[in-house]
Design an enzyme around this catalytic site. Structure first.
Site, PDB file in Angstrom:
ATOM      1  N   TYR A 176      38.750  44.268  52.820  1.00 49.65           N
ATOM      2  CA  TYR A 176      39.138  42.780  52.143  1.00 49.65           C
ATOM      3  C   TYR A 176      38.739  43.102  50.754  1.00 49.65           C
ATOM      4  O   TYR A 176      37.511  43.900  50.818  1.00 49.65           O
ATOM      5  CB  TYR A 176      38.529  42.012  52.705  1.00 49.65           C
ATOM      6  CG  TYR A 176      37.925  41.273  52.490  1.00 49.65           C
ATOM      7  CD1 TYR A 176      36.849  40.647  51.914  1.00 49.65           C
ATOM      8  CD2 TYR A 176      36.340  41.816  53.618  1.00 49.65           C
ATOM      9  CE1 TYR A 176      35.432  40.772  52.020  1.00 49.65           C
ATOM     10  CE2 TYR A 176      35.632  42.079  53.904  1.00 49.65           C
ATOM     11  CZ  TYR A 176      34.551  41.101  52.341  1.00 49.65           C
ATOM     12  OH  TYR A 176      33.487  40.947  52.490  1.00 49.65           O
ATOM     13  N   CYS A 177      39.256  42.738  49.897  1.00 53.01           N
ATOM     14  CA  CYS A 177      38.813  43.063  48.091  1.00 53.01           C
ATOM     15  C   CYS A 177      38.685  41.109  47.637  1.00 53.01           C
ATOM     16  O   CYS A 177      37.837  40.494  48.658  1.00 53.01           O
ATOM     17  CB  CYS A 177      39.428  43.731  47.612  1.00 53.01           C
ATOM     18  SG  CYS A 177      40.965  43.542  47.889  1.00 53.01           S
TER      19      CYS A 177
END
Length: 225
Positions: A176-177
Site C-alpha cells: 500500500y501507499c
C-alpha cells in the site's frame, strides 16, 4: 415570477463548493490527507509552485478545511479533522460513480488496476493476524514511522527491487501507499508479480484504511517481514 434572492444559508453552503472547485486545492487536500506538512514540503509533494501553494492554503483555511500549528519558525498544515478526510473519500467515490471521464483519467494514471485484484480495507482488517499474509508499506520510511497499517513492514518502492530476498515467497503480499490515486503501490505489485510473488494492492491506500475507522500504528520503521 418571484425573483430569486440569494439566501444566507445557500451562500454559506456555496463557500465549500467554491473552495473545492479547484483542481489545485483538491490536490493539496489529497496530499495533506496523508500527513501534515510545511508549505515548502507541501509544494514539493504536490508539485505546485510555492507562492501558489501558500495562496491556496489560505483559501482552504478560510473554509475551515485545513488548520495549522507552529513549531519554532515552521508552520505545519494539516486537515482540520478526520471528517474532512471522510468527506474527500465520499466525494471521490461519488464522482467516480457519476463521471466516466474520471474513471478513465484514473485508469490512465494508475494503469489497469482491476487485474491487480485490490484488497479492501475491510478484508485486510480481518486478516491482520493471518500468518499467510505480509503487509508492505512502500511509502517512505519517514511516512511509515508517522503512521502505518499495524504490522506493516517498511520497504520503500525505491528499495524494493534490491530487497526482494527479504520477502517470503510462500505468502500473499499486500502493498500500500498513501491514497487512492497513488501510483506507488500498483507499481510495487507489478514488480513483485514479475518476480513470482503473489501480491495485491490495498484499495485506496492508507487513506481508505483510516477512513473506514481502522487504527494506525506509529513508531520506527519495521525493516523486514
Amino acid at each position: 415570477m418571484t425573483e430569486f434572492r440569494e439566501e444566507p444559508i445557500y451562500r454559506q453552503l456555496a463557500r465549500i463548493g467554491r473552495t473545492l472547485a479547484s483542481p489545485v486545492r483538491l490536490r493539496l487536500l489529497d496530499v495533506l490527507d496523508q500527513r501534515e506538512r510545511t508549505v515548502e514540503q507541501l509544494s514539493e509533494a504536490a508539485d505546485i509552485p510555492l507562492k501558489n501553494t501558500s495562496a491556496q492554503l489560505q483559501q482552504l483555511r478560510a473554509a475551515h478545511l485545513v488548520t495549522s500549528r507552529r513549531d519554532g519558525t515552521r508552520i505545519y498544515y494539516r486537515l482540520a479533522d478526520e471528517r474532512v478526510s471522510r468527506f474527500l473519500g465520499e466525494l471521490q467515490d461519488f464522482a467516480a460513480e457519476r463521471l466516466a471521464d474520471l474513471r478513465e483519467a484514473v485508469s490512465e494514471h494508475l494503469g489497469e488496476v482491476a487485474v491487480l485484484e485490490a484488497v479492501t480495507a475491510e478484508e485486510l482488517a480481518g486478516r491482520l493476524t493471518d500468518p499467510d499474509i505480509v503487509i508492505v508499506d512502500v511509502r517512505s520510511a519517514a511516512d511509515h514511522a508517522l503512521g502505518h497499517v499495524p504490522g506493516a513492514v517498511s520497504v520503500p518502492l525505491a528499495e524494493l527491487r534490491d530487497r526482494l530476498d527479504e520477502l517470503p515467497g510462500d505468502v500473499e503480499i499486500v502493498a500500500y501507499c498513501g491514497g487512492p490515486y497513488c501510483v506507488v503501490s500498483p507499481e510495487a505489485v507489478r514488480l513483485l508479480r514479475d518476480h513470482g510473488f503473489r501480491a495485491r494492492p490495498l484499495d485506496g491506500g492508507l487513506a481508505r484504511w483510516r477512513r473506514t475507522g481502522n487504527r494506525l500504528q506509529t513508531g520506527s520503521p519495521l525493516s523486514g517481514p
